[in-house]
Design a protein around this motif. Structure first.
Motif, mmCIF file in Angstrom:
data_model
loop_
_atom_site.group_PDB
_atom_site.id
_atom_site.type_symbol
_atom_site.label_atom_id
_atom_site.label_comp_id
_atom_site.label_asym_id
_atom_site.label_seq_id
_atom_site.Cartn_x
_atom_site.Cartn_y
_atom_site.Cartn_z
ATOM 1 N N GLU A 292 0.835 -1.193 0.000
ATOM 2 C CA GLU A 292 0.000 0.000 0.000
ATOM 3 C C GLU A 292 0.876 1.252 0.000
ATOM 4 O O GLU A 292 2.092 1.174 0.169
ATOM 5 N N GLU A 293 0.238 2.397 -0.188
ATOM 6 C CA GLU A 293 0.972 3.660 -0.143
ATOM 7 C C GLU A 293 1.394 3.953 1.291
ATOM 8 O O GLU A 293 0.582 3.851 2.219
ATOM 9 N N PRO A 294 2.655 4.313 1.522
ATOM 10 C CA PRO A 294 3.098 4.609 2.890
ATOM 11 C C PRO A 294 2.428 5.861 3.439
ATOM 12 O O PRO A 294 2.368 6.892 2.769
ATOM 13 N N ASP A 295 1.929 5.775 4.669
ATOM 14 C CA ASP A 295 1.238 6.910 5.280
ATOM 15 C C ASP A 295 2.196 8.024 5.681
ATOM 16 O O ASP A 295 1.887 9.204 5.551
ATOM 17 N N ALA A 296 3.369 7.655 6.197
ATOM 18 C CA ALA A 296 4.283 8.657 6.752
ATOM 19 C C ALA A 296 5.114 9.367 5.688
ATOM 20 O O ALA A 296 5.726 10.388 5.980
ATOM 21 N N GLU A 297 5.158 8.845 4.455
ATOM 22 C CA GLU A 297 5.991 9.439 3.407
ATOM 23 C C GLU A 297 5.215 9.539 2.103
ATOM 24 O O GLU A 297 5.678 9.094 1.057
ATOM 25 N N SER A 298 4.062 10.105 2.151
ATOM 26 C CA SER A 298 3.254 10.251 0.950
ATOM 27 C C SER A 298 3.840 11.341 0.054
ATOM 28 O O SER A 298 4.441 12.309 0.532
ATOM 29 N N VAL A 299 3.697 11.169 -1.247
ATOM 30 C CA VAL A 299 4.192 12.136 -2.231
ATOM 31 C C VAL A 299 3.090 12.431 -3.220
ATOM 32 O O VAL A 299 2.162 11.632 -3.416
ATOM 33 N N VAL A 300 3.178 13.616 -3.850
ATOM 34 C CA VAL A 300 2.218 13.977 -4.892
ATOM 35 C C VAL A 300 2.610 13.308 -6.209
ATOM 36 O O VAL A 300 1.768 12.784 -6.937
ATOM 37 N N ARG A 301 3.911 13.327 -6.498
ATOM 38 C CA ARG A 301 4.409 12.713 -7.724
ATOM 39 C C ARG A 301 5.423 11.636 -7.361
ATOM 40 O O ARG A 301 6.408 11.907 -6.695
ATOM 41 N N PHE B 78 19.283 13.448 17.741
ATOM 42 C CA PHE B 78 19.181 13.372 16.287
ATOM 43 C C PHE B 78 19.329 11.927 15.812
ATOM 44 O O PHE B 78 20.209 11.198 16.285
ATOM 45 N N PRO B 79 18.481 11.485 14.876
ATOM 46 C CA PRO B 79 18.561 10.106 14.369
ATOM 47 C C PRO B 79 19.813 9.886 13.543
ATOM 48 O O PRO B 79 20.226 10.764 12.774
ATOM 49 N N GLN B 80 20.433 8.721 13.693
ATOM 50 C CA GLN B 80 21.655 8.395 12.961
ATOM 51 C C GLN B 80 21.414 7.360 11.868
ATOM 52 O O GLN B 80 22.360 6.839 11.277
ATOM 53 N N PHE B 81 20.152 7.030 11.635
ATOM 54 C CA PHE B 81 19.735 6.175 10.527
ATOM 55 C C PHE B 81 18.636 6.900 9.773
ATOM 56 O O PHE B 81 17.847 7.648 10.359
ATOM 57 N N GLN B 82 18.572 6.673 8.480
ATOM 58 C CA GLN B 82 17.369 7.048 7.734
ATOM 59 C C GLN B 82 16.346 5.939 7.897
ATOM 60 O O GLN B 82 16.681 4.757 7.806
ATOM 61 N N ILE B 83 15.111 6.312 8.118
ATOM 62 C CA ILE B 83 14.024 5.353 8.266
ATOM 63 C C ILE B 83 13.015 5.633 7.170
ATOM 64 O O ILE B 83 12.515 6.763 7.060
ATOM 65 N N THR B 84 12.714 4.653 6.352
ATOM 66 C CA THR B 84 11.830 4.891 5.216
ATOM 67 C C THR B 84 10.912 3.708 4.980
ATOM 68 O O THR B 84 11.234 2.575 5.328
ATOM 69 N N GLU B 85 9.772 4.008 4.387
ATOM 70 C CA GLU B 85 8.814 2.977 3.957
ATOM 71 C C GLU B 85 8.753 2.892 2.431
ATOM 72 O O GLU B 85 7.906 2.184 1.896
ATOM 73 N N ARG B 86 9.642 3.605 1.738
ATOM 74 C CA ARG B 86 9.567 3.706 0.290
ATOM 75 C C ARG B 86 10.692 2.918 -0.379
ATOM 76 O O ARG B 86 11.887 3.179 -0.129
ATOM 77 N N TYR C 106 5.816 19.869 10.739
ATOM 78 C CA TYR C 106 5.126 18.904 9.880
ATOM 79 C C TYR C 106 5.622 18.908 8.441
ATOM 80 O O TYR C 106 5.238 18.040 7.654
ATOM 81 N N VAL C 107 6.460 19.884 8.051
ATOM 82 C CA VAL C 107 6.922 19.928 6.664
ATOM 83 C C VAL C 107 8.089 18.983 6.431
ATOM 84 O O VAL C 107 8.481 18.758 5.279
ATOM 85 N N LEU C 108 8.652 18.393 7.488
ATOM 86 C CA LEU C 108 9.805 17.504 7.324
ATOM 87 C C LEU C 108 9.352 16.155 6.779
ATOM 88 O O LEU C 108 8.348 15.595 7.243
ATOM 89 N N PRO C 109 10.066 15.584 5.802
ATOM 90 C CA PRO C 109 9.608 14.345 5.157
ATOM 91 C C PRO C 109 9.778 13.106 6.012
ATOM 92 O O PRO C 109 9.134 12.101 5.752
ATOM 93 N N GLN C 110 10.646 13.150 7.025
ATOM 94 C CA GLN C 110 10.902 11.973 7.855
ATOM 95 C C GLN C 110 10.358 12.231 9.254
ATOM 96 O O GLN C 110 10.771 13.172 9.927
ATOM 97 N N TYR C 111 9.437 11.369 9.703
ATOM 98 C CA TYR C 111 8.744 11.614 10.974
ATOM 99 C C TYR C 111 9.701 11.612 12.158
ATOM 100 O O TYR C 111 9.540 12.391 13.101
ATOM 101 N N SER C 112 10.719 10.770 12.126
ATOM 102 C CA SER C 112 11.644 10.693 13.254
ATOM 103 C C SER C 112 12.428 11.986 13.446
ATOM 104 O O SER C 112 12.962 12.234 14.532
ATOM 105 N N THR C 113 12.495 12.846 12.412
ATOM 106 C CA THR C 113 13.192 14.124 12.547
ATOM 107 C C THR C 113 12.414 15.084 13.443
ATOM 108 O O THR C 113 12.994 16.032 13.984
#
Length: 496
Positions: free
Chosen positions: A140-149, A237-245, A406-413
């Motif tokens: 499914e589409e990731p909720d935390a990292e949605s994109v328009v394009r 500060f997080p030392q890993f990138q966390i992504t669902e994409r 809320y404008v940051l793309p990564q929630y953990s930030t």
């Protein structure tokens, strides 16, 4: 912690093996022992199939294992070997994925992973048959990292599905996937993905060694691995990138990064990372360069607003009124005339209220959570102003601050923003603008001292390099990305 069955092996006598297995899986209703009999050249051979009914595909067991065994005729199949052995059974059972095993520790792990065990009387080895099948959430589409394009694909809780999503996008044999296990009791699978001809070999060896040295009884989410591997556990500060994409993972793999896929977690960890990468979104690269650079600067502005805006307001009202226009000072004085609290208490109360609303809306069901977040903020803000507990300006300040986070793309930030905001407000209330300078000086010094698996966290700003104007401060057009970042293997800097 080693399993107490490590080193225990299967015997030739079927009855002894069956007794041992029933002792191992005692009081487990979902472990099934299916006894079978095979007529092999006039001699009856007893077999037992052992599996967990909640983790296997019943149709596969019935059609591809039990049915071929029952209907097997050695004469018809022209099998002239008089002694039954496992290679003959391998040819009989039409399953993709068969392995021989003797060690009970491997048997237990395999059965709880959805495999089936077949043991034969007179043979001191068993067959592990791939019969895995359990409920999975669809892609499914990731909720935390949605994109328009961009892609609408998101990771699921299945490690095989997640690895397949990445393989489908990177059709290159240089993409390697090593599998390790963590957790002495959970036996959680972790896939380590990297591009063999790009990754820094020293970094890869360090990561593999760190994963193998993990000592914990259970790993159930990517956060366990993140906390056990990070170099600075007390840093906000997080030392890993966390992504669902998957597309974000693929882009980082082509830069020489390493991806960790943890079974049961819909997020993938990417390392090493830098401060500037926390502000990057896959959509930055799908739009033209001017829009990608502009939205990135908006995120930097949001980071500054989310950390400093309430503190700046408190400092101006408490210490530096002369910096504001006279008309604005008079208007602010009128709005604050009936407020019984000093600005610092007013700011802390509103920030705590926002944090409570944020947590409440996140924990409640989605439909109720959205209502609580919107209605609660409006009702509480209006009631607080009407009761002269806070000024209308403070409500506006706190609302803009929340938007900035809320404008940051990564929630953990957002966690360091929420953590740093409160001490900055207190220092601004104590020392004015000097308190804000002290806080930002500490933040910059702390960022300069951080590293992610040996790579400077504030790179490419400290130490400064050409990447700052290629993919950090601004984003160059795609044709300007001929060089890989410095985290890549030095033997393969050129992309094409």
């Amino acid at each position: 912690m080693d399993s107490k069955y490590k080193g225990t092996l299967l015997e030739k006598k079927l009855e002894n093996n069956l007794l041992q297995l029933k002792e191992v899986f005692k009081d487990s209703y979902d472990i099934i022992y299916r006894e079978l009999r095979l007529n092999y050249h006039g001699k009856i051979v007893n077999l037992v199939l052992v599996f967990n009914s909640n983790l296997v595909d019943a149709q596969t067991i019935n059609e591809n294992i039990i049915k071929p065994i029952i209907h097997f005729n050695p004469v018809k199949e022209r099998t002239i070997i008089k002694q039954l052995h496992l290679d003959i059974l391998k040819d009989v059972i039409p399953i993709n994925g068969i392995a021989q095993v003797r060690d009970y520790d491997k048997i237990i792990n395999a059965i709880f992973s959805g495999n089936s065990l077949m043991i034969v009387n007179g043979i001191d080895e068993g067959l592990l048959l791939n019969t895995k099948e359990w409920p999975e959430r669809s892609v499914e589409e990731p909720d935390a990292e949605s994109v328009v394009r961009g892609s609408r694909e998101g990771f699921t809780e299945s490690i095989s599905t997640n690895t397949g999503l990445i393989r489908r996008k990177l059709k290159d044999p240089a993409l390697k996937a090593q599998q390790l296990q963590a957790g002495s009791r959970s036996k959680t699978n972790i896939n380590v993905l990297y591009m063999e001809d790009i990754v820094n070999k020293q970094l890869l060896d360090e990561v593999l060694s760190a994963l193998q040295d993990i000592e914990i009884d259970g790993v159930f989410e990517s956060g366990y691995v993140e906390q056990l591997l990070e170099d600075h556990p007390y840093s906000p500060f997080p030392q890993f990138q966390i992504t669902e994409r998957p597309d974000k993972v693929c882009g980082n793999l082509l830069e020489g990064k390493i991806a960790l896929i943890i079974d049961g977690a819909p997020q993938v960890l990417i390392l090493p990372t830098t401060f500037f990468q926390l502000f990057q979104s896959p959509e930055d690269y799908y739009e033209r360069t001017i829009y990608g650079s502009l939205t990135r600067w908006i995120r930097y502005l949001g980071f500054f607003i989310a950390t400093s805006f309430p503190a700046i307001y408190v400092a101006l009202i408490s210490f530096h009124q002369q910096m504001l226009p006279t008309d604005l000072i008079l208007d602010l004085s009128k709005t604050r005339a009936q407020i019984p609290f000093p600005p610092v208490i007013e700011a802390l109360l509103m920030e705590l209220t926002i944090e409570l609303l944020r947590e409440a809306s996140a924990r409640l069901p989605k439909t109720i959570g959205q209502i609580i977040g919107i209605v609660g903020a409006i009702v509480i803000g209006d009631a607080a102003v009407s009761a002269n507990l806070v000024s209308p300006v403070m409500v506006i300040i706190v609302a803009i601050t929340a938007l900035g986070s809320y404008v940051l793309p990564q929630y953990s930030t957002t966690f360091p923003l929420r953590f740093l905001r409160f001490p900055m407000i207190l220092l601004a209330a104590s020392f004015g603008a000097f308190g804000i300078i002290i806080t930002w000086s500490w933040i910059i010094v702390h960022l300069c001292s951080l590293s992610s698996f040996g790579y400077p966290y504030l790179s490419p700003l400290a130490p400064i390099s050409s990447e700052l104007t290629r993919d950090a401060a601004i984003r160059k057009p795609l044709w300007g990305f001929r060089k890989r970042p410095q985290s890549a293997n030095k033997k393969n800097y050129n992309r094409w």
